[in-house]
Design a protein around this motif. Structure first.
Motif, PDB file in Angstrom:
ATOM      1  N   SER A 432       0.806  -1.208   0.000  1.00  9.75           N
ATOM      2  CA  SER A 432       0.000   0.000   0.000  1.00  9.75           C
ATOM      3  C   SER A 432       0.847   1.268   0.000  1.00  9.75           C
ATOM      4  O   SER A 432       0.450   2.282  -0.579  1.00  9.75           O
ATOM      5  N   SER A 433       2.009   1.241   0.629  1.00  7.50           N
ATOM      6  CA  SER A 433       2.857   2.436   0.616  1.00  7.50           C
ATOM      7  C   SER A 433       3.379   2.715  -0.788  1.00  7.50           C
ATOM      8  O   SER A 433       3.531   3.871  -1.189  1.00  7.50           O
ATOM      9  N   ALA A 434       3.657   1.663  -1.541  1.00  3.39           N
ATOM     10  CA  ALA A 434       4.096   1.847  -2.930  1.00  3.39           C
ATOM     11  C   ALA A 434       2.988   2.480  -3.759  1.00  3.39           C
ATOM     12  O   ALA A 434       3.240   3.348  -4.607  1.00  3.39           O
ATOM     13  N   MET A 435       1.747   2.062  -3.508  1.00  4.33           N
ATOM     14  CA  MET A 435       0.624   2.655  -4.232  1.00  4.33           C
ATOM     15  C   MET A 435       0.455   4.118  -3.844  1.00  4.33           C
ATOM     16  O   MET A 435       0.172   4.973  -4.686  1.00  4.33           O
ATOM     17  N   GLY A 436       0.627   4.416  -2.568  1.00  2.00           N
ATOM     18  CA  GLY A 436       0.515   5.798  -2.117  1.00  2.00           C
ATOM     19  C   GLY A 436       1.557   6.683  -2.773  1.00  2.00           C
ATOM     20  O   GLY A 436       1.267   7.817  -3.179  1.00  2.00           O
ATOM     21  N   ALA A 437       2.783   6.162  -2.883  1.00  2.00           N
ATOM     22  CA  ALA A 437       3.845   6.932  -3.532  1.00  2.00           C
ATOM     23  C   ALA A 437       3.486   7.222  -4.985  1.00  2.00           C
ATOM     24  O   ALA A 437       3.733   8.327  -5.492  1.00  2.00           O
ATOM     25  N   THR A 438       2.890   6.260  -5.656  1.00  2.26           N
ATOM     26  CA  THR A 438       2.482   6.450  -7.041  1.00  2.26           C
ATOM     27  C   THR A 438       1.406   7.529  -7.152  1.00  2.26           C
ATOM     28  O   THR A 438       1.440   8.385  -8.053  1.00  2.26           O
ATOM     29  N   VAL A 439       0.455   7.497  -6.219  1.00  2.00           N
ATOM     30  CA  VAL A 439      -0.620   8.502  -6.224  1.00  2.00           C
ATOM     31  C   VAL A 439      -0.044   9.906  -6.074  1.00  2.00           C
ATOM     32  O   VAL A 439      -0.411  10.832  -6.800  1.00  2.00           O
ATOM     33  N   LEU A 440       0.889  10.068  -5.118  1.00  2.00           N
ATOM     34  CA  LEU A 440       1.449  11.395  -4.877  1.00  2.00           C
ATOM     35  C   LEU A 440       2.326  11.851  -6.036  1.00  2.00           C
ATOM     36  O   LEU A 440       2.337  13.038  -6.385  1.00  2.00           O
ATOM     37  N   ARG A 441       3.064  10.949  -6.648  1.00  2.00           N
ATOM     38  CA  ARG A 441       3.871  11.320  -7.813  1.00  2.00           C
ATOM     39  C   ARG A 441       2.977  11.877  -8.916  1.00  2.00           C
ATOM     40  O   ARG A 441       3.312  12.872  -9.566  1.00  2.00           O
ATOM     41  N   ASN A 442       1.848  11.231  -9.123  1.00  2.00           N
ATOM     42  CA  ASN A 442       0.923  11.701 -10.159  1.00  2.00           C
ATOM     43  C   ASN A 442       0.380  13.089  -9.814  1.00  2.00           C
ATOM     44  O   ASN A 442       0.217  13.946 -10.696  1.00  2.00           O
ATOM     45  N   LYS A 443       0.101  13.316  -8.536  1.00  2.00           N
ATOM     46  CA  LYS A 443      -0.400  14.631  -8.116  1.00  2.00           C
ATOM     47  C   LYS A 443       0.675  15.698  -8.303  1.00  2.00           C
ATOM     48  O   LYS A 443       0.386  16.822  -8.720  1.00  2.00           O
ATOM     49  N   PHE A 444       1.923  15.374  -7.987  1.00  2.00           N
ATOM     50  CA  PHE A 444       3.016  16.317  -8.208  1.00  2.00           C
ATOM     51  C   PHE A 444       3.160  16.637  -9.695  1.00  2.00           C
ATOM     52  O   PHE A 444       3.378  17.787 -10.088  1.00  2.00           O
ATOM     53  N   ALA A 445       3.048  15.600 -10.529  1.00  2.71           N
ATOM     54  CA  ALA A 445       3.189  15.806 -11.972  1.00  2.71           C
ATOM     55  C   ALA A 445       2.091  16.723 -12.506  1.00  2.71           C
ATOM     56  O   ALA A 445       2.351  17.627 -13.308  1.00  2.71           O
ATOM     57  N   LYS A 446       0.857  16.511 -12.047  1.00  3.32           N
ATOM     58  CA  LYS A 446      -0.254  17.351 -12.491  1.00  3.32           C
ATOM     59  C   LYS A 446      -0.100  18.787 -12.018  1.00  3.32           C
ATOM     60  O   LYS A 446      -0.535  19.725 -12.690  1.00  3.32           O
ATOM     61  N   ALA A 447       0.537  18.956 -10.841  1.00  8.58           N
ATOM     62  CA  ALA A 447       0.738  20.297 -10.299  1.00  8.58           C
ATOM     63  C   ALA A 447       1.982  20.965 -10.869  1.00  8.58           C
ATOM     64  O   ALA A 447       2.292  22.115 -10.526  1.00  8.58           O
ATOM     65  N   GLY A 448       2.721  20.249 -11.711  1.00  7.43           N
ATOM     66  CA  GLY A 448       3.923  20.811 -12.309  1.00  7.43           C
ATOM     67  C   GLY A 448       5.103  20.889 -11.359  1.00  7.43           C
ATOM     68  O   GLY A 448       6.040  21.650 -11.586  1.00  7.43           O
ATOM     69  N   ILE A 449       5.082  20.115 -10.307  1.00  4.97           N
ATOM     70  CA  ILE A 449       6.167  20.110  -9.314  1.00  4.97           C
ATOM     71  C   ILE A 449       7.249  19.141  -9.772  1.00  4.97           C
ATOM     72  O   ILE A 449       6.980  17.959  -9.997  1.00  4.97           O
ATOM     73  N   GLU A 450       8.463  19.620  -9.878  1.00  2.00           N
ATOM     74  CA  GLU A 450       9.578  18.787 -10.301  1.00  2.00           C
ATOM     75  C   GLU A 450      10.689  18.823  -9.259  1.00  2.00           C
ATOM     76  O   GLU A 450      10.728  19.705  -8.406  1.00  2.00           O
ATOM     77  N   GLY A 451      11.581  17.872  -9.335  1.00  5.18           N
ATOM     78  CA  GLY A 451      12.738  17.848  -8.449  1.00  5.18           C
ATOM     79  C   GLY A 451      12.451  17.292  -7.070  1.00  5.18           C
ATOM     80  O   GLY A 451      13.288  17.407  -6.168  1.00  5.18           O
ATOM     81  N   VAL A 452      11.278  16.690  -6.867  1.00  5.46           N
ATOM     82  CA  VAL A 452      10.936  16.094  -5.576  1.00  5.46           C
ATOM     83  C   VAL A 452      10.909  14.580  -5.743  1.00  5.46           C
ATOM     84  O   VAL A 452      10.185  14.045  -6.585  1.00  5.46           O
ATOM     85  N   ASN A 453      11.718  13.889  -4.955  1.00  2.89           N
ATOM     86  CA  ASN A 453      11.814  12.437  -5.036  1.00  2.89           C
ATOM     87  C   ASN A 453      10.780  11.809  -4.110  1.00  2.89           C
ATOM     88  O   ASN A 453      10.771  12.078  -2.908  1.00  2.89           O
ATOM     89  N   VAL A 454       9.890  10.985  -4.656  1.00  8.63           N
ATOM     90  CA  VAL A 454       8.853  10.314  -3.866  1.00  8.63           C
ATOM     91  C   VAL A 454       9.102   8.812  -3.922  1.00  8.63           C
ATOM     92  O   VAL A 454       9.048   8.205  -4.997  1.00  8.63           O
ATOM     93  N   THR A 455       9.402   8.219  -2.774  1.00 10.74           N
ATOM     94  CA  THR A 455       9.693   6.789  -2.718  1.00 10.74           C
ATOM     95  C   THR A 455       8.916   6.158  -1.571  1.00 10.74           C
ATOM     96  O   THR A 455       8.208   6.846  -0.820  1.00 10.74           O
ATOM     97  N   ASN A 456       9.047   4.845  -1.435  1.00 11.74           N
ATOM     98  CA  ASN A 456       8.443   4.123  -0.322  1.00 11.74           C
ATOM     99  C   ASN A 456       9.498   3.252   0.355  1.00 11.74           C
ATOM    100  O   ASN A 456      10.374   2.686  -0.317  1.00 11.74           O
ATOM    101  N   LYS A 457       9.421   3.174   1.672  1.00 17.83           N
ATOM    102  CA  LYS A 457      10.393   2.425   2.460  1.00 17.83           C
ATOM    103  C   LYS A 457       9.705   1.748   3.636  1.00 17.83           C
ATOM    104  O   LYS A 457       8.606   2.127   4.034  1.00 17.83           O
ATOM    105  N   ALA A 458      10.394   0.774   4.185  1.00 13.88           N
ATOM    106  CA  ALA A 458       9.988   0.248   5.485  1.00 13.88           C
ATOM    107  C   ALA A 458      10.441   1.228   6.552  1.00 13.88           C
ATOM    108  O   ALA A 458      11.476   1.899   6.403  1.00 13.88           O
ATOM    109  N   ILE A 459       9.684   1.348   7.616  1.00  2.00           N
ATOM    110  CA  ILE A 459      10.052   2.276   8.691  1.00  2.00           C
ATOM    111  C   ILE A 459      11.446   1.954   9.219  1.00  2.00           C
ATOM    112  O   ILE A 459      12.224   2.846   9.545  1.00  2.00           O
ATOM    113  N   ALA A 460      11.759   0.668   9.298  1.00  6.47           N
ATOM    114  CA  ALA A 460      13.069   0.267   9.811  1.00  6.47           C
ATOM    115  C   ALA A 460      14.209   0.771   8.939  1.00  6.47           C
ATOM    116  O   ALA A 460      15.347   0.880   9.399  1.00  6.47           O
TER     117      ALA A 460
END
Length: 509
Positions: A432-460
């Motif tokens: 689910s965190s990977a899906m969330g990262a994909t959702v936010l990347r798409n929102k950044f792209a639509k907003a024209g935001i560049e240069g922001v790295n969106v990834t998913n990780k384990a808390i550990a």
């Protein structure tokens, strides 16, 4: 949203259990691909596998499966060596790395060879103990002379100390740890055998299904059932243990009940949740639905027990873990003789959980309709409770469009540091965190935001390089403890949280 100034909260027993479960499953989950590869090799090439059953059994198939009829062919194939050596050593290396990086992984692997040779059976439990344990010992020994080694001799000391400590730990594991772990493994197998022989294995669902809702699903499945099931699969060609937690039937039944009898957002979001759960294999998606009506845990238990009982009756199981718990992954690991039993276990478990959930949901339908008419968002409250109980990311709250756990301050929050690294953090760092990262990347792209790295990780695996961390409500506390200097955003669901728009506004400033 919470920031680093948020008052620290007591983790309590729940957080402690989640951390332990995360550590245990964290040794197995990165290596699931190896388990699946072993499962495919087993399914195709052993004497009772798909190819021989189809009459395709040239010498090379026999060699790979380790059952060649040619007396001059003496190799043992891939199946045995992979489960006896490769899989435990991968687990040991991962556990060692979690404790002490690459050096810990190497020492943990060396020491685990002692357990493997000393036991002579697949040593998954031994690898989980010795791998991180040996890395911890090496870490403590290195600390004794840290900063005291004369310049130019560091590599010499590191290599020889590692070699000597690894040798001693391997010998100690051979003589001391192997017999203990073998006895524990035999004890656990005896308990499972007792439950199976006496028709009591379905009772495991009484503990497994509530544990899943508390986001212990990875710890239960990959920390317990995967090691035991893999050893059983080597002996019998399949294991029912792979389907106790991974069966998508119980969750499917609950979601179908909401689709038919639910109201409001719970009903509207059910179709998407069904697709993500049943085909995508991300079971976390249905957890908030259960927490919306806690009595639905009875439906999950009933469905889970029904699925297990069906597999017991048909003596069916999987060759290797089904990860994620998708119907596609389940069928891919089903041996020919278990297809009917496995399919019926999914169907029957879904039917039972649907029937029980339908009664529970319909009993409160009038009250739910009145609450919805009064503007009460029962779903948002349920998602918040889900996040609080789970301590891990789920996909339902966002899918439903509720951001219950997050406060409304995200858009107004500012930071002196430019946000360049956004991380979705969850218990396992996938799903689910990977899906969330994909959702936010798409929102950044639509907003024209560049240069922001969106990834998913384990808390550990959070390392302090993150500028903004997005977690499920229940996991935010752990993320704050790991990286207190980052901006933390809590959401109830990673799929479609309204907090994402606030994050977009904040990052875009």
């Amino acid at each position: 949203m919470t920031t680093s100034s948020t008052t620290a909260k007591s983790g309590g027993a729940r957080v402690g259990v989640q951390k332990f479960g995360t550590f245990v499953s964290g040794m197995v989950m990165p290596n699931i691909a190896a388990f699946i590869a072993w499962g495919f090799i087993t399914a195709l090439f052993i004497q009772t596998g798909w190819l021989p059953l189809l009459g395709i059994d040239p010498v090379w198939v026999q060699q790979l499966g380790g059952w060649s009829l040619d007396p001059e062919v003496t190799n043992t194939g891939l199946v045995g060596p992979m489960i006896v050596y490769l899989l435990p050593l991968l687990i040991a290396n991962t556990g060692g790395r979690m404790v002490y990086g690459t050096r810990g992984g190497v020492i943990g692997t060396i020491a685990t060879m002692g357990v493997i040779i000393g036991a002579g059976i697949p040593m998954f439990l031994g690898a989980m103990i010795v791998g991180p344990g040996a890395a911890w010992v090496m870490k403590k020994i290195d600390a004794l002379w840290a900063g005291k080694i004369r310049a130019g001799f560091e590599m010499l000391v590191d290599n020889f100390s590692g070699g000597i400590v690894g040798m001693l730990l391997a010998v100690a594991s051979f003589f001391l740890i192997a017999p203990i772990v073998t006895a524990i493994s035999n004890g656990l197998e005896s308990v499972i055998a007792f439950l199976v022989d006496n028709g009591l294995l379905p009772l495991a669902s009484v503990f497994v299904e509530p544990g899943k809702i508390l986001f212990l699903n990875n710890a239960i499945n990959h920390g317990v059932f995967t090691p035991l099931g893999t050893a059983e699969s080597l002996e019998k060609g399949q294991s029912i243990l792979f389907l106790i937690e991974a069966n998508p039937g119980p969750g499917l039944g609950i979601l179908l009940a909401f689709l038919v009898f639910g109201v409001g957002l719970l009903r509207a979001s059910a179709p998407g949740a069904i697709l993500i759960h049943f085909v995508g294999g991300i079971h976390e998606i249905y957890f908030p639905y259960v927490l919306a009506k806690p009595l639905l845990v009875v439906a999950a238990i009933a469905g889970g027990a029904t699925g297990v009982l069906t597999n017991v009756i048909f003596q069916s199981g999987l060759r290797a873990p089904a990860s994620p718990g998708s119907i596609i992954a389940v069928l891919a690991q089903t041996p020919p003789g278990s297809i009917v039993g496995v399919l019926l276990s999914v169907v029957f478990s879904a039917a039972v959980s649907f029937a029980v959930a339908a009664v529970i949901i319909r009993a409160g339908r009038k009250r739910d309709l009145e609450a919805m008419a009064n503007g009460d968002d029962a779903l948002a409250a349920a998602v918040a409770k889900n996040a609080a109980n789970k301590g891990k990311d789920s996909s339902v709250g966002d899918l439903l469009g509720t951001g219950a756990a997050a406060t409304g301050a995200a858009a107004a929050t500012s930071t002196a540091t430019k946000i360049q690294n956004v991380v979705f953090a969850c218990d396992a760092g996938m799903g689910s965190s990977a899906m969330g990262a994909t959702v936010l990347r798409n929102k950044f792209a639509k907003a024209g935001i560049e240069g922001v790295n969106v990834t998913n990780k384990a808390i550990a695996n959070l390392d302090g390089s993150e500028d903004l961390i997005i977690t499920q409500d229940k996991l935010t506390e752990r993320a704050e403890q790991k990286v207190p200097g980052a901006i933390h955003v809590s959401v109830d669901n990673f799929m479609n949280s309204p907090k994402y728009d606030e994050v977009v506004n904040m990052v875009g400033k």
